[in-house]
Motif scaffolding. Structure first.
Motif, short mmCIF file in Angstrom:
data_model
loop_
_atom_site.label_atom_id
_atom_site.label_comp_id
_atom_site.label_asym_id
_atom_site.label_seq_id
_atom_site.Cartn_x
_atom_site.Cartn_y
_atom_site.Cartn_z
N PHE A 148 0.83 -1.19 0.00
CA PHE A 148 0.00 0.00 0.00
C PHE A 148 0.87 1.25 0.00
N ILE A 149 0.43 2.24 -0.73
CA ILE A 149 1.13 3.51 -0.78
C ILE A 149 0.67 4.40 0.37
N ALA A 205 -15.33 1.27 -2.97
CA ALA A 205 -14.14 1.50 -3.79
C ALA A 205 -13.90 3.01 -3.79
N PHE A 206 -12.63 3.40 -3.77
CA PHE A 206 -12.32 4.82 -3.73
C PHE A 206 -10.88 5.03 -4.18
N ASN A 207 -10.56 6.28 -4.42
CA ASN A 207 -9.20 6.67 -4.79
C ASN A 207 -8.60 7.51 -3.67
N ILE A 208 -7.30 7.36 -3.49
CA ILE A 208 -6.55 8.25 -2.61
C ILE A 208 -5.64 9.04 -3.54
N THR A 209 -5.78 10.37 -3.49
CA THR A 209 -4.99 11.21 -4.39
C THR A 209 -3.53 11.21 -3.98
N ASP A 210 -2.68 11.76 -4.85
CA ASP A 210 -1.26 11.82 -4.54
C ASP A 210 -0.96 12.79 -3.40
N LYS A 262 -5.84 3.25 -5.83
CA LYS A 262 -7.23 2.77 -5.83
C LYS A 262 -7.33 1.72 -4.73
N ARG A 263 -8.36 1.83 -3.88
CA ARG A 263 -8.53 0.88 -2.77
C ARG A 263 -9.97 0.41 -2.72
N VAL A 264 -10.16 -0.76 -2.11
CA VAL A 264 -11.48 -1.31 -1.84
C VAL A 264 -11.48 -1.77 -0.39
N LEU A 265 -12.41 -1.21 0.41
CA LEU A 265 -12.54 -1.55 1.82
C LEU A 265 -13.92 -2.10 2.11
N ARG A 266 -13.97 -2.93 3.13
CA ARG A 266 -15.25 -3.41 3.66
C ARG A 266 -15.36 -2.87 5.08
#
Length: 145
Positions: free
Chosen positions: A40-41, A68-73, A115-119
């Motif tokens: 993970f970044i 699902a979501f994005n984490i920006t730089d 890009k990540r996917v969490l529950r």
């Protein structure tokens, strides 16, 4: 890599509803990476257990949501999409709202978008924090669709 968090929720309500008046309610939220990896970044800046939404607790609502979501730089949460939710859309609504507020810090040296996917599993019940946690760990093994 599975990440889990626990928090007791002590609620005293003046109104009637699914949760009895002036009764202590124990709650837990488990946060699980759907596609675990050690590469993970980004990681959550606040590693404390997310707070159980009071509105969900008042209604006695439990369940799960996959997002699902994005984490920006720069470490901000963007483009949060609810993939699945049980038992109804309220769990997804509150999960999305909660996730949009999270801040992220670098877990690696590079600062790229991710890009990540969490529950998120929302659980209530039992007579102790330990019972709520155990119930939620069992719930994470069930399908969320």
């Amino acid at each position: 890599m599975k990440v889990s968090f626990l928090i007791p929720l002590f609620i005293a309500f003046a109104s009637t509803g699914a949760v009895a008046k002036n009764k202590t309610t124990y709650a837990d939220i488990q946060v699980t990476d759907v596609d675990p990896t050690s590469d993970f970044i980004w990681q959550r800046a606040n590693q404390n257990t997310p707070k159980y939404p009071v509105e969900l607790a008042r209604s006695g609502l439990r369940g799960c949501a996959v997002l699902a979501f994005n984490i920006t730089d720069s470490g901000k949460t963007e483009n949060v999409e609810v993939i699945n939710t049980l038992p109804n859309k309220h769990i997804g609504k509150y999960s999305r709202k909660m996730l949009k507020k999270w801040k992220w810090v670098p877990a690696a040296t590079e600062m790229a978008s991710e890009k990540r996917v969490l529950r998120l599993d929302f659980c209530m019940g039992g007579e102790s924090v330990e019972q709520a946690e155990q119930a939620c760990k069992q719930q994470t093994k069930l399908a969320c669709s």
